[in-house]
Enzyme design. Structure first.
Site, PDB file in Angstrom:
ATOM      1  N   TYR A  51       0.815  -1.221   0.000  1.00 57.03           N
ATOM      2  CA  TYR A  51       0.000   0.000   0.000  1.00 57.03           C
ATOM      3  C   TYR A  51       0.852   1.276   0.000  1.00 57.03           C
ATOM      4  O   TYR A  51       1.894   1.336   0.655  1.00 57.03           O
ATOM      5  CB  TYR A  51      -0.857   0.049   1.261  1.00 57.03           C
ATOM      6  CG  TYR A  51      -2.175  -0.698   1.215  1.00 57.03           C
ATOM      7  CD1 TYR A  51      -2.904  -0.844   0.039  1.00 57.03           C
ATOM      8  CD2 TYR A  51      -2.708  -1.248   2.374  1.00 57.03           C
ATOM      9  CE1 TYR A  51      -4.111  -1.521   0.019  1.00 57.03           C
ATOM     10  CE2 TYR A  51      -3.921  -1.921   2.374  1.00 57.03           C
ATOM     11  CZ  TYR A  51      -4.618  -2.056   1.187  1.00 57.03           C
ATOM     12  OH  TYR A  51      -5.822  -2.721   1.180  1.00 57.03           O
ATOM     13  N   GLU A  52       0.335   2.308  -0.686  1.00 53.09           N
ATOM     14  CA  GLU A  52       0.901   3.665  -0.639  1.00 53.09           C
ATOM     15  C   GLU A  52       2.401   3.706  -0.924  1.00 53.09           C
ATOM     16  O   GLU A  52       3.146   4.433  -0.290  1.00 53.09           O
ATOM     17  CB  GLU A  52       0.608   4.319   0.725  1.00 53.09           C
ATOM     18  CG  GLU A  52      -0.853   4.506   1.045  1.00 53.09           C
ATOM     19  CD  GLU A  52      -1.554   5.457   0.087  1.00 53.09           C
ATOM     20  OE1 GLU A  52      -0.878   6.213  -0.625  1.00 53.09           O
ATOM     21  OE2 GLU A  52      -2.805   5.421   0.059  1.00 53.09           O
ATOM     22  N   GLY A  53       2.832   2.927  -1.881  1.00 54.26           N
ATOM     23  CA  GLY A  53       4.245   2.891  -2.251  1.00 54.26           C
ATOM     24  C   GLY A  53       4.922   1.685  -1.640  1.00 54.26           C
ATOM     25  O   GLY A  53       5.040   1.581  -0.420  1.00 54.26           O
TER      26      GLY A  53
END
Length: 606
Positions: A444-446
């Site tokens: 998630y998120e990078g």
């Protein structure tokens, strides 16, 4: 199933004793609050978690979302949860009074997320709405804010972040979803026709809300190539028809991904513009979509870190309870006493090692995350150097705050499962589900690799290396304070040595960057992030140990308080003796001139 899924005592220790959250109320923005209001918010979240979330942990996992006839159905408790969160004002708790929020610090809002995700991370809906709404209030027009945000914060509408595309993945510069300006006189200003596809959109469609509002990245016709040509749009499932009603906005649910974990949250494949009738409304200025997203990314990454820390914490508490109740064999020094009763497995050294590892990882992760949230708050409300320095420190710590809880949380839950033995692999206990659930958080998120390149490739060198200088100065203060206690002084000296190790490794890598060989410089960036993360968490443990030691010397704690503070000191020692030595091997590899992972002309088969 364990009835305890997080420690209220530890959360209050970190918030009030270590980080002194109430000190934020000296700033005008947070002045309506005090310690009591902070605790009331946390109690409100705990009530919702206890009644509407944790009892349905397995049920939500087993009854995953289904897409039928273009409609996604989710567990009915999701609707109750959304309504309860909206009624309690918890979805928008961190928003300004102006936008219907409570102006709570991120320190408190993020801890609300921690409590909820420890209870049942399969109900990860409201954080998405909050993040999407925050983008609108930060960069959108007053009209967009007034129309969309109240319903998103009330729990009536869902918000999403619609970034990823099938052909692009994490490479947002390759986004192809198009936006064509609408110029006819009847169109709302800033309206665009949207066409394209988005994948892995969490909570991208479901029947627990009346509308879904996507914050979507798209490329306006004729926009520059790469990330500089990306704009941000509000793209609702149902758009206003101009007569106080709504019409379908041609956002089709093409598919729902059936996932390894977090099965309660639908991950959607969405198609926009199949009937040439999807309209989006631009947020802010054209071609500024990615900068807008990245300005909000710190908050989102704290949220992912909190989710990972929460899942690992729930697994740890389940493992502790099981280890106390499960008798097996005798103490190793009592093997010959066959008539002696079996001992609980918590008395076996290897089980204690596994439990101490989990405690060290989960409580160390939560400490890093609250530190990051505190810096987020200060960077928002302070002025001058205090504001700038807080933002620089936050920026530097963000890859650690997102990655350490995620990567080490996976290992921690694995050790929780191991504590149960064969039972951990069954559905009789929650850890098999938590093991599946947590695995998404390093993505998630990078992903971890992206976080590592961000740390080594940008954060360590920006503004002439000012961010790591600020961090080492903060660590130096902790080292000086710890050195005043005889039994903490060895750990203070050890942390000082680890700071120097980071500097030595960085000095060995930097010449590659100076020569323009970026690929060589960043080849082992993930290992650098791992090394850096261990040292940052060691700093956090030393901070906690100072507070615990001071309490033991000045407060004469008894009973549970005495056990708590002594446990903090013991776990700090465990982290320094068991986890910190891992930096030795990482440093050796990072300084090793042998290159084994860079593609060469003579490629070896993999």
């Amino acid at each position: 199933m364990a009835t305890t899924y997080f420690s209220k005592r530890n959360l209050h220790f970190l918030l009030h004793e270590v980080f002194k959250a109430e000190e934020l109320t000296q700033y005008e923005y947070f002045s309506a609050h005090d310690r009591e209001t902070f605790n009331l918010v946390l109690d409100s979240a705990t009530y919702i978690a206890d009644t509407l979330m944790h009892p349905y942990l397995k049920e939500v996992d087993k009854n995953q979302p289904e897409l039928k006839d273009g409609q996604v159905t989710v567990h009915p408790k999701v609707k109750e949860f959304m309504q309860a969160m909206g009624d309690a004002g918890l979805i928008g708790a961190g928003f300004s009074f102006e936008h219907g929020g409570q102006q709570l610090p991120e320190m408190i809002s993020s801890c609300v997320g921690f409590i909820l995700m420890a209870a049942n991370n399969g109900m990860m809906y409201t954080g998405l709405s909050s993040g999407a709404a925050h983008l609108i209030t930060s960069f959108g027009s007053p009209e967009l804010s007034e129309f969309y945000v109240p319903n998103m914060l009330s729990g009536k509408w869902q918000g999403t972040m619609a970034l990823t595309e099938p052909q692009a993945g994490s490479s947002l510069s390759d986004v192809t979803t198009s936006a064509t300006p609408l110029t006819d006189g009847e169109s709302v200003p800033g309206s665009y026709k949207i066409k394209g596809q988005k994948v892995f959109i969490s909570a991208g469609d479901h029947d627990a809300v009346d509308n879904v509002v996507h914050l979507m990245l798209a490329r306006i016709d004729g926009a520059p190539k790469g990330t500089k040509g990306i704009s941000l749009f509000v793209v609702p499932k149902y758009r206003p028809d101009g007569n106080n009603g709504f019409v379908d906005n041609d956002v089709q649910s093409t598919g729902v991904y059936h996932k390894m974990g977090q099965k309660g949250v639908p991950a959607m494949h969405l198609t926009m513009g199949s009937n040439d009738n999807t309209i989006g409304y631009i947020v802010g200025e054209p071609h500024q979509g990615l900068p807008y997203m990245f300005q909000m990314m710190n908050e989102a990454r704290i949220g992912v870190g909190m989710t990972a820390a929460a899942i690992a914490t729930a697994a740890y508490h389940a493992a502790v309870q099981y280890a106390r109740e499960r008798p097996q064999s005798r103490r190793l020094n009592e093997k010959n006493l066959l008539d002696a009763p079996q001992t609980p497995i918590i008395n076996h050294p290897d089980v204690r090692r596994m439990l101490l590892f989990q405690k060290a990882v989960t409580e160390g992760s939560l400490s890093v995350l609250i530190e990051a949230a505190r810096l987020y708050d200060i960077s928002k409300v302070a002025e001058g150097d205090d504001k700038d320095n807080a933002f620089l420190l936050l920026d530097l710590l963000m890859p650690v705050a997102k990655t350490y809880p995620s990567e080490m949380g996976v290992q921690s839950v694995s050790q929780s499962l191991q504590t149960f033995g064969g039972y951990g692999f069954t559905e009789d206990f929650p850890v098999e589900q938590l093991y599946r659930d947590i695995r998404i958080t390093p993505i998630y998120e990078g992903t971890t690799g992206i976080q590592a390149q961000d740390l080594l490739g940008r954060k360590m060198t920006m503004k002439g290396g000012k961010a790591p200088q600020l961090l080492f100065a903060e660590m130096g203060k902790t080292i000086a304070e710890a050195s005043m206690f005889d039994d903490l002084k060895p750990y203070a000296e050890q942390l000082n040595g680890e700071m120097k190790r980071i500097q030595e490794v960085f000095s060995a890598l930097l010449p590659h960057a100076m020569k323009g060989d970026t690929e060589r410089y960043l080849a082992d960036a993930t290992l650098f992030l791992e090394l850096f993360g261990i040292v940052v968490v060691a700093w956090q443990w030393l901070k906690q140990a100072i507070v615990a030691k001071h309490a033991l010397l000045t407060q004469n704690p008894q009973g549970d308080d005495l056990t708590f503070y002594e446990g903090k000191l013991h776990t700090m020692k465990f982290f320094f003796h068991y986890e910190v030595p891992k930096t030795l091997g990482l440093a050796v590899r990072l300084k090793d001139p042998e290159v084994l992972t860079i593609v060469s002309e003579k490629e070896l088969a993999l």
